[in-house]
Design a protein around this motif. Structure first.
Motif: not given
Length: 342
Positions: A159-173, A204-211, A237-243
């Motif tokens: 999975t690259l990502m699933t996003i629903q109502n700012r909730e994101i799920k991904t994986m390190s595979l 590292e990539r996501l931390t600054g974009l997440m609550e 996700m922070l409210p300002k973060t886009s897909v």
């Protein structure tokens, strides 16, 4: 639904039929004209099919018609042994050695190197898709066609990502071992290090974009005839973060490219002996059910179909601890996912 898919192949009309991991629902998205549409900013609605080189543009299937049906997993006979070809072995070993040399200079920590092989099949694309559904219930199985792109089919475990109502799920595979009945996978330092690199990169990539962002411990997961190491990753996700921003930061992931991303990508484009096109790209639903819902998968364990010929793509992560012979064997084991079906 499968009959409609066959008609679209004959008429040259775009579609994608797919099933998400561990589900019985099959969805088909049909575009009623053959125009080639592109994703602009991921606010669109439809099915996206993106290449490894994302700058080349992602295809968007317009959801003119959507059909849904249910398919229960049926009993299937286990795979027999297949004879694997050694064609391309020396070239791939040399490629891996180049990768290790580059890592030893300090310019790279990891690079994912791949190859393409071809196989003949008497099965039609819908028949191949049906076989994938039956044999790989834990994978995202799909059959995609656009007359201006081609026909692709696969059963990806990632999975690259699933996003629903700012909730994101991904994986390190990452990391691969062959599945042996009754045996627990014994991971070595190389595999553990490789998987940890991917987890660290995503953090590292996501931390600054997440609550919030939570990365679970790595666990062994089975994908067909293979084992992988996987960490589930959940965040808000922070409210300002886009897909669009998330996609641009995560793709291509270290699991399909390397670290640092740009230098690894440059090495791949220079030294791999072919163009990946849509292999190690991504695909999936974009705002298809509701405006804030996206489900994207990395295009692994896949093939491109042209007539009776299937081009199969396989690769593996190279680190300083890699052994070229073992890496070759890993690609051979991965090729079985598709070759068994054909």
């Amino acid at each position: 639904m499968i009959g409609r898919v066959g008609d679209c192949l004959k008429e040259g009309l775009p579609f994608c039929i797919y099933r998400k991991p561990n589900q019985s629902q099959i969805t088909a998205v049909f575009q009623l004209e053959d125009a080639l549409h592109s994703v602009v900013d991921f606010s669109e609605k439809g099915f996206v099919f993106a290449p490894f080189q994302f700058e080349n543009g992602a295809v968007l299937l317009k959801p003119d018609e959507i059909f849904v049906t249910q398919m229960e997993n049926s009993e299937h006979s286990p795979f027999g042994e297949i004879q694997l070809s050694e064609i391309g072995r020396n070239d791939h070993l040399e490629l891996i050695k180049k990768g290790i040399e580059e890592i030893n200079t300090g310019r790279l920590s990891k690079v994912v190197l791949s190859r393409k092989l071809e196989a003949e099949t008497k099965l039609s694309p819908p028949e191949i898709f049906t076989q994938l559904l039956q044999h790989y219930p834990n994978a995202f199985c799909y059959l995609f066609h656009h007359p201006k792109i081609g026909t692709w089919c696969g059963a990806t475990p990632e999975t690259l990502m699933t996003i629903q109502n700012r909730e994101i799920k991904t994986m390190s595979l990452a990391a691969t071992l062959p599945f042996v009945e009754g045996e627990v996978p014994q991971w070595k330092e190389k595999e553990l290090e490789e998987q940890q690199m991917v987890s660290d990169y995503i953090r590292e990539r996501l931390t600054g974009l997440m609550e919030s962002l939570d990365i679970e411990e790595a666990k062994s997961v089975r994908a067909g005839n293979l084992w992988h190491l996987k960490s589930r990753i959940n965040g808000k996700m922070l409210p300002k973060t886009s897909v669009n921003k998330i996609v641009s930061l995560l793709h291509p992931t270290p699991a399909v490219c390397g670290i640092p991303t740009q230098k690894a990508k440059e090495f791949i484009l220079k030294h791999e002996n072919y163009r990946r096109t849509y292999y190690t790209g991504f695909l999936g639903e974009l705002n298809l059910n509701q405006a804030t819902e996206t489900s994207l998968y990395v295009n692994l364990r896949c093939m491109e179909l042209k007539g009776q010929t299937a081009s199969i793509y396989v690769g593996g992560g190279i680190t300083k601890a890699s052994d070229p012979e073992r890496e070759w064997v890993e690609t051979q084991n991965k090729s079985k996912t598709i070759l068994h079906i054909l």
